[in-house]
Design an enzyme around this catalytic site. Sequence first.
Site, PDB file in Angstrom:
ATOM      1  N   ASN A   9      11.835  62.301  81.604  1.00 43.95           N
ATOM      2  CA  ASN A   9      12.367  60.930  81.804  1.00 43.95           C
ATOM      3  C   ASN A   9      11.014  59.865  81.411  1.00 43.95           C
ATOM      4  OD1 ASN A   9      13.641  59.074  83.175  1.00 43.95           O
ATOM      5  ND2 ASN A   9      13.049  59.714  84.896  1.00 43.95           N
ATOM      6  N   LYS A  11      12.414  56.945  81.111  1.00 41.42           N
ATOM      7  CA  LYS A  11      12.656  55.361  81.924  1.00 41.42           C
ATOM      8  C   LYS A  11      13.089  54.779  81.126  1.00 41.42           C
ATOM      9  CE  LYS A  11      10.152  57.462  85.870  1.00 41.42           C
ATOM     10  NZ  LYS A  11       9.779  57.324  87.263  1.00 41.42           N
ATOM     11  N   HIS A  97      19.074  60.134  90.011  1.00 38.85           N
ATOM     12  CA  HIS A  97      17.354  59.119  90.092  1.00 38.85           C
ATOM     13  C   HIS A  97      16.993  58.453  91.746  1.00 38.85           C
ATOM     14  CE1 HIS A  97      12.915  58.234  89.543  1.00 38.85           C
ATOM     15  NE2 HIS A  97      13.590  59.325  88.338  1.00 38.85           N
ATOM     16  N   GLU A  99      15.381  56.155  91.394  1.00 47.43           N
ATOM     17  CA  GLU A  99      14.898  54.760  91.375  1.00 47.43           C
ATOM     18  C   GLU A  99      16.589  53.984  90.900  1.00 47.43           C
ATOM     19  OE1 GLU A  99      12.354  55.410  87.830  1.00 47.43           O
ATOM     20  OE2 GLU A  99      11.383  55.586  89.340  1.00 47.43           O
ATOM     21  N   GLU A 169      12.862  65.644  94.038  1.00 47.03           N
ATOM     22  CA  GLU A 169      11.847  64.370  94.155  1.00 47.03           C
ATOM     23  C   GLU A 169      11.467  63.072  95.016  1.00 47.03           C
ATOM     24  OE1 GLU A 169      11.425  63.521  89.566  1.00 47.03           O
ATOM     25  OE2 GLU A 169      13.261  62.708  90.472  1.00 47.03           O
ATOM     26  N   GLY A 175       6.098  58.263  90.149  1.00 39.53           N
ATOM     27  CA  GLY A 175       5.094  57.228  89.582  1.00 39.53           C
ATOM     28  C   GLY A 175       4.133  56.504  90.771  1.00 39.53           C
ATOM     29  N   SER A 215       4.181  62.781  89.951  1.00 35.13           N
ATOM     30  CA  SER A 215       3.234  62.737  89.327  1.00 35.13           C
ATOM     31  C   SER A 215       2.885  64.325  88.849  1.00 35.13           C
ATOM     32  CB  SER A 215       2.696  62.216  90.431  1.00 35.13           C
ATOM     33  OG  SER A 215       3.140  60.757  90.779  1.00 35.13           O
TER      34      SER A 215
HETATM   35  C1  PEP Z   1      10.639  60.865  87.315  1.00 38.54           C
HETATM   36  O1  PEP Z   1      10.781  59.490  86.985  1.00 38.54           O
HETATM   37  O2  PEP Z   1      11.113  61.722  87.892  1.00 38.54           O
HETATM   38  C2  PEP Z   1       9.081  61.334  87.962  1.00 38.54           C
HETATM   39  C3  PEP Z   1       8.722  62.629  89.170  1.00 38.54           C
HETATM   40  O3  PEP Z   1       8.349  60.029  87.379  1.00 38.54           O
HETATM   41  P1  PEP Z   1       6.441  60.672  87.625  1.00 38.54           P
HETATM   42  O4  PEP Z   1       6.936  61.847  87.139  1.00 38.54           O
HETATM   43  O5  PEP Z   1       5.705  59.461  86.621  1.00 38.54           O
HETATM   44  O6  PEP Z   1       6.406  60.277  88.983  1.00 38.54           O
END
Ligand code: PEP
Length: 253
Positions: A9, A11, A97, A99, A169, A175, A215
């Site tokens: 992703n 973003k 997601h 965000e 998640e 992040g 992460s």
């Molecule tokens: C994501 O955006 O779905 C995500 C898991 O981000 P990150 O790997 O940066 O934590």
Amino acid sequence: MRKPFVAGNWKMNTDSHISVNLAKSIISGSLEVAGHSVDVALCPPFVYLQAVAIALSTSSIALGAQDIYTESKGAFTGEISASMLKDVGCTYALCGHSERRHVIGETDELVNKKVTAAISGGILPILCVGELIEQRQASQTTEVVTRQINKGLAGLNDEKVSAVTLAYEPVWAIGTGLTATPQQAQEVHALIRELIGRIYDSALADEIRILYGGSAKPDNAADLMRQPDVDGLLVGGASLNADDFLAIIKAAV
Ligand code: PEP
């Protein structure tokens, strides 16, 4: 058995040049495994979907969108429908997601409409769920994830739900550099699989893929992937670096 699945992703990152070069590096570094021993998808920003689709056209890597709208066409300024995503070559779309839930304010009901619209329009939804840090600290993880799954999949029959990939998640791990331990991830993935078994049946629960996101990096990917109910990874930050993303893809094989 469930084939591992790694999705990147991007973003709101990259530009037209970087997105195509990143896609090309990922294609050339994963030729032997992508689409064979591991499914791979890239989710660039909407405006670069077409350019990345062209780069991916001769590869076995799938294209995904980061969002989708609930309606098929009409006066919905700024929104993108399932048929538009299909038209530019998308296979997948992220739905819900964190965000979008927590920054943009999407509700479970809206996420459910997006999942439903994706399936009706021939796009495979990746339904994202996960708890906030306060909810984990208040021992509400099970309740939050159960609600998000129940509401996110509301109204979908067995056939439709088999088009869905789930992604756990934890919001506190996205992040932040804080990854759930493999045990924490496994615990929630097992709970989700059990829930799918209760809502649908055990065959569907065995079949549905549940990705972990938060992460994920080259140095923790293999440990996460070793968990019996972790079927792959949804990767944000580390998917913007071809070497890191390729190392994660290889750890999933
Ligand atoms: C994501 O955006 O779905 C995500 C898991 O981000 P990150 O790997 O940066 O934590």
